[in-house]
Motif scaffolding. Structure first.
Motif, PDB file in Angstrom:
ATOM      1  N   ALA A  15       3.566  58.813 -31.521  1.00 61.16           N
ATOM      2  CA  ALA A  15       2.872  59.087 -30.254  1.00 61.16           C
ATOM      3  C   ALA A  15       1.627  58.219 -30.111  1.00 61.16           C
ATOM      4  O   ALA A  15       1.290  57.788 -29.006  1.00 61.16           O
ATOM      5  N   LEU A  16       0.936  57.949 -31.213  1.00 58.31           N
ATOM      6  CA  LEU A  16      -0.267  57.107 -31.157  1.00 58.31           C
ATOM      7  C   LEU A  16       0.065  55.655 -30.832  1.00 58.31           C
ATOM      8  O   LEU A  16      -0.740  54.965 -30.211  1.00 58.31           O
ATOM      9  N   SER A  17       1.245  55.207 -31.248  1.00 58.48           N
ATOM     10  CA  SER A  17       1.577  53.795 -31.063  1.00 58.48           C
ATOM     11  C   SER A  17       1.726  53.405 -29.598  1.00 58.48           C
ATOM     12  O   SER A  17       1.691  52.225 -29.274  1.00 58.48           O
ATOM     13  N   GLY A  18       1.839  54.362 -28.697  1.00 55.15           N
ATOM     14  CA  GLY A  18       1.948  54.062 -27.279  1.00 55.15           C
ATOM     15  C   GLY A  18       0.638  54.135 -26.521  1.00 55.15           C
ATOM     16  O   GLY A  18       0.610  53.962 -25.307  1.00 55.15           O
ATOM     17  N   GLY A 121     -11.714  62.846 -30.586  1.00 59.29           N
ATOM     18  CA  GLY A 121     -13.163  62.886 -30.401  1.00 59.29           C
ATOM     19  C   GLY A 121     -13.790  61.513 -30.272  1.00 59.29           C
ATOM     20  O   GLY A 121     -15.018  61.382 -30.192  1.00 59.29           O
ATOM     21  N   GLY A 122     -12.964  60.470 -30.276  1.00 57.65           N
ATOM     22  CA  GLY A 122     -13.476  59.122 -30.064  1.00 57.65           C
ATOM     23  C   GLY A 122     -13.929  58.407 -31.311  1.00 57.65           C
ATOM     24  O   GLY A 122     -14.638  57.400 -31.226  1.00 57.65           O
ATOM     25  N   ALA A 140      -9.116  61.574 -23.476  1.00 59.31           N
ATOM     26  CA  ALA A 140      -8.182  62.571 -22.944  1.00 59.31           C
ATOM     27  C   ALA A 140      -6.750  62.355 -23.424  1.00 59.31           C
ATOM     28  O   ALA A 140      -6.055  63.314 -23.786  1.00 59.31           O
ATOM     29  N   GLU A 141      -6.279  61.120 -23.445  1.00 55.18           N
ATOM     30  CA  GLU A 141      -4.902  60.860 -23.860  1.00 55.18           C
ATOM     31  C   GLU A 141      -4.703  61.189 -25.346  1.00 55.18           C
ATOM     32  O   GLU A 141      -3.681  61.743 -25.740  1.00 55.18           O
ATOM     33  N   GLU A 147      -3.290  67.902 -29.275  1.00 47.38           N
ATOM     34  CA  GLU A 147      -2.835  69.234 -28.876  1.00 47.38           C
ATOM     35  C   GLU A 147      -1.345  69.416 -29.130  1.00 47.38           C
ATOM     36  O   GLU A 147      -0.913  70.476 -29.569  1.00 47.38           O
ATOM     37  N   LYS A 148      -0.571  68.377 -28.905  1.00 48.65           N
ATOM     38  CA  LYS A 148       0.880  68.464 -29.063  1.00 48.65           C
ATOM     39  C   LYS A 148       1.326  68.351 -30.524  1.00 48.65           C
ATOM     40  O   LYS A 148       2.249  69.040 -30.946  1.00 48.65           O
TER      41      LYS A 148
END
Length: 180
Positions: A15-18, A121-122, A140-141, A147-148
């Protein structure tokens, strides 16, 4: 503990790779702009051979094979983020560590779930080791990914880093002991 050669990429890392991570450089000030994370996620773990080559080069220790690491991202200078397989638990329950290109090293999260909240949290892995929990701009993304995929309640970067440092206070010394 037996370390397996499990290199199945967790869904959270996929999910992070996108996601496009924010990175801008202020040339006039000769520094990164506020709210930046110098982080480039991978789409798969480095191979066992690549990991062995990296840990040997980083430490100067040709006896190491890197089997206890799963490298999954980097910063713009070549510093690497990895899962450190030190517990008899699944990959996602292993701590996340960072090895910088200039010798920086540290545990940045106690698990992949915690790491997702650090990013939300950046704060990226380089920033966590170099600057701690200060200066992050929530993303936000990345929060949606946390969260998921985290499987845990939200955490602040300060909470994530405090837990990691409390559980693994001697990581830097351990890595130093590998260096030749």
């Amino acid at each position: 503990m037996e370390i397996t050669d499990d290199r199945a990429f967790p869904a959270a890392l996929t999910a992070l790779s996108g996601i496009d991570f924010p990175w801008e450089y202020d040339e006039e000030a000769d520094e990164a702009s506020p709210g930046n994370m110098d982080y480039e996620p991978y789409q798969e773990f480095d191979s066992a051979e690549e990991t062995a080559d990296w840990i040997r080069s980083w430490t100067g220790n040709k006896e190491l094979d890197g089997a206890e690491f799963r490298v999954f991202g980097q910063d713009g200078t070549g510093g690497l983020a990895a899962l450190w397989l030190v517990r008899p638990r699944p990959l996602a329950a292993q701590p996340v560590v960072f090895f910088g290109s200039e010798g920086e090293v540290g545990v940045v999260a106690t698990s992949l779930g915690e790491y997702l909240w650090l990013l939300a949290g950046g704060i990226g892995p380089l920033e966590a080791v170099e600057y701690g929990a200060d200066g992050g701009v929530p993303h936000a993304e990345l929060r949606a990914v946390a969260e998921k995929h985290s499987g845990i309640e939200p955490r602040t970067p300060a909470e994530v880093l405090a837990a990691a440092r409390a559980e693994f206070p001697d990581f830097a010394e351990t890595v130093q002991s590998w260096c030749r």
